[in-house]
Design a protein around this motif. Structure first.
Motif, PDB file in Angstrom:
ATOM      1  N   GLN A 209       0.967  -1.279  -0.498  1.00 46.01           N
ATOM      2  CA  GLN A 209       0.270  -0.029   0.161  1.00 46.01           C
ATOM      3  C   GLN A 209       0.758   2.039   0.142  1.00 46.01           C
ATOM      4  OE1 GLN A 209      -2.570  -0.411  -0.819  1.00 46.01           O
ATOM      5  NE2 GLN A 209      -3.116  -2.466   0.079  1.00 46.01           N
ATOM      6  N   VAL A 210       1.799   0.953   1.309  1.00 51.06           N
ATOM      7  CA  VAL A 210       2.524   2.244   0.751  1.00 51.06           C
ATOM      8  C   VAL A 210       3.246   2.852  -0.801  1.00 51.06           C
ATOM      9  CG1 VAL A 210       5.224   3.560   1.403  1.00 51.06           C
ATOM     10  CG2 VAL A 210       3.480   2.250   3.343  1.00 51.06           C
ATOM     11  N   ASP A 211       3.577   1.393  -1.306  1.00 50.79           N
ATOM     12  CA  ASP A 211       4.678   1.806  -2.785  1.00 50.79           C
ATOM     13  C   ASP A 211       3.950   1.485  -3.859  1.00 50.79           C
ATOM     14  OD1 ASP A 211       6.698   0.702  -1.287  1.00 50.79           O
ATOM     15  OD2 ASP A 211       7.095  -1.352  -2.397  1.00 50.79           O
ATOM     16  N   SER A 212       2.170   1.400  -3.654  1.00 50.92           N
ATOM     17  CA  SER A 212       1.062   1.359  -4.902  1.00 50.92           C
ATOM     18  C   SER A 212       0.601   3.631  -4.218  1.00 50.92           C
ATOM     19  CB  SER A 212      -0.169   1.628  -4.294  1.00 50.92           C
ATOM     20  OG  SER A 212      -0.858   2.022  -2.601  1.00 50.92           O
ATOM     21  N   GLY A 213       1.489   4.165  -3.646  1.00 54.11           N
ATOM     22  CA  GLY A 213       0.403   5.394  -3.335  1.00 54.11           C
ATOM     23  C   GLY A 213      -0.087   5.735  -1.923  1.00 54.11           C
TER      24      GLY A 213
END
Length: 428
Positions: free
Chosen positions: A58-62
């Motif tokens: 979820q962090v990498d997805s923004g």
């Protein structure tokens, strides 16, 4: 613009934020602990049953980011408060975390914003205490300029079937418009939203759920002692009783209550009921029974050691399992701490083993245990203890080895059921 900001990134706030992010919401996680914030932004988990992969995704997805900057609340459409609500040293409700969070939010409230409290508390906290703080700090009026609601958390750490998406979400609003706004928010992340008439009804719902559990656990704890005097194994009785397909559900005895809910939440209602001149006799009696269980366990330890002509004073005693429940790394309100304290006061040389808690973290209640490390699980180490108390039955503990290596086992969780051993096992 964030769809929502979640204040408090612990056992409730973090999984809730991940679920919203998983449903394509832009989530801002806020916490006063910079270590938690840094861990999340690095895609790392600090809670055992939440994987680092799920956070990193979820962090990498923004869609999910964390911060300590509360001014970013102004960029969110909704704010969900998931902070602790403990009891103070006098066993009275401590809503200071809720109110301090409200004070931090208030300057950044915008017209049309939704604020939802998820922290367990007594009826009236949302529409009285939190509302007053928010209105005073923002100059806005709840129910007119901004929306206010309560939705109790229903986390069950360690239960693989407990997923935010599939657990029905109870929601109560200050006004019908507030309820509509909160229902719309949670409908984006969970399959079923259960609206109730008010914030107070939602607050009372959470209390009922945990009071129900507290009272039934107290019942089987009391029956454990009664049946033991009659030569009856309460665990066998429970297994037989739960074959009835109606009118019964199993609850299990233990060394006391732990966790952030059941030992605490019932007393929120007890405290508030006094304001209305009402007694809560069932709740208080259940509390007395449950809080007496550690003493019962220590008495069983003393009796078992005496049969080996050993006193508690000077004996080496191992506590197996410090987390408050099986298969989690959560030690909040764990009865294991009471057992350690009582045994130490009796003169025992105490230690603990818990594969989920390698070292005791600093807490307000047990600060002097901070830094104490879990012992190693090997034959030489285990055999050096005069007795082992199974306080939490983690699934990844080899109880056959524990039995083979130990001199004496006091089993509070029925973990030794079905395991053949020459070691003396005492149920407590």
């Amino acid at each position: 613009m964030n769809d929502l900001a979640i204040v408090g990134l612990g056992y409730v706030g973090l999984p809730l934020g991940l679920q919203f992010a998983n449903k394509d919401c832009q989530v801002l996680g806020l916490d006063i602990d910079p270590e938690k914030v840094d861990a999340i932004n690095a895609g790392k988990s600090y809670i055992h049953h939440i994987s680092s992969e799920s956070i990193a995704k979820q962090v990498d997805s923004g869609r999910f980011k964390a911060s300590t900057d509360f001014s970013l609340i102004a960029e969110a459409a909704a704010v969900v408060i998931c902070v602790p609500s403990p009891l103070n040293k006098n066993r009275e409700p401590d809503i200071s975390y809720i109110l301090m969070t409200g004070e931090a939010i208030a300057p950044h409230l915008q017209p049309g914003m939704l604020v939802v409290l998820e922290s367990t508390t007594y009826p009236g906290t949302t529409d009285e205490d939190l509302r007053q703080v928010l209105e005073k700090g923002s100059g806005l009026t709840a129910g007119e300029d901004f929306h206010l609601a309560f939705s109790p958390e229903r986390e069950d750490p360690g239960n693989p079937d407990s997923k935010v998406a599939i657990i029905p979400k109870v929601v109560g609003g200050l006004t019908p418009s507030c309820l509509k706004k909160a229902t719309e928010l949670y409908s984006r992340a969970v399959q079923q939203v259960v609206p109730v008439s008010s914030c107070r009804a939602a607050e009372a719902t959470k209390l009922l759920e945990n009071i129900f559990r507290s009272i039934n656990i107290a019942l089987v704890n009391e029956l454990k002692v009664v049946y033991e005097a009659m030569g009856i194994d309460v665990w066998e009785v429970i297994e037989a009783a739960k074959t009835k397909p109606f009118g019964y559900m199993p609850f299990y005895p233990g060394p006391g209550l732990g966790g952030h809910c059941i030992p605490i939440d019932p007393f929120y209602l007890t405290w508030k009921a006094r304001e209305y001149g009402q007694a809560t006799r069932f709740i208080e009696l259940a509390g007395e029974i449950n809080t007496s269980m550690p003493q019962h366990v220590v008495r069983k330890v003393a009796d078992a050691l005496n049969l080996d002509k050993k006193p508690i004073n000077g004996s080496k005693i191992l506590l197996v399992g410090l987390a408050y429940k099986a298969n989690v790394d959560d030690d909040r309100e764990s009865p294991g701490y009471l057992l350690l304290e009582m045994l130490k006061e009796a003169g025992a040389d105490v230690a603990f083993y818990d594969p989920y808690i390698p070292v005791i973290r600093p807490t307000r209640e047990h600060a002097h245990w901070a830094g104490t490390q879990s012992i190693g699980f090997d034959k030489k180490t285990i055999a050096s203890f005069d007795a082992a108390i199974i306080a939490t039955a983690h699934a990844n503990v080899n109880y056959k080895q524990l039995a083979d290596w130990s001199h004496l086992i006091i089993d509070t969780r029925n973990a030794m059921s079905g395991i053949e051993t020459k070691t003396k096992v005492v149920k407590a």
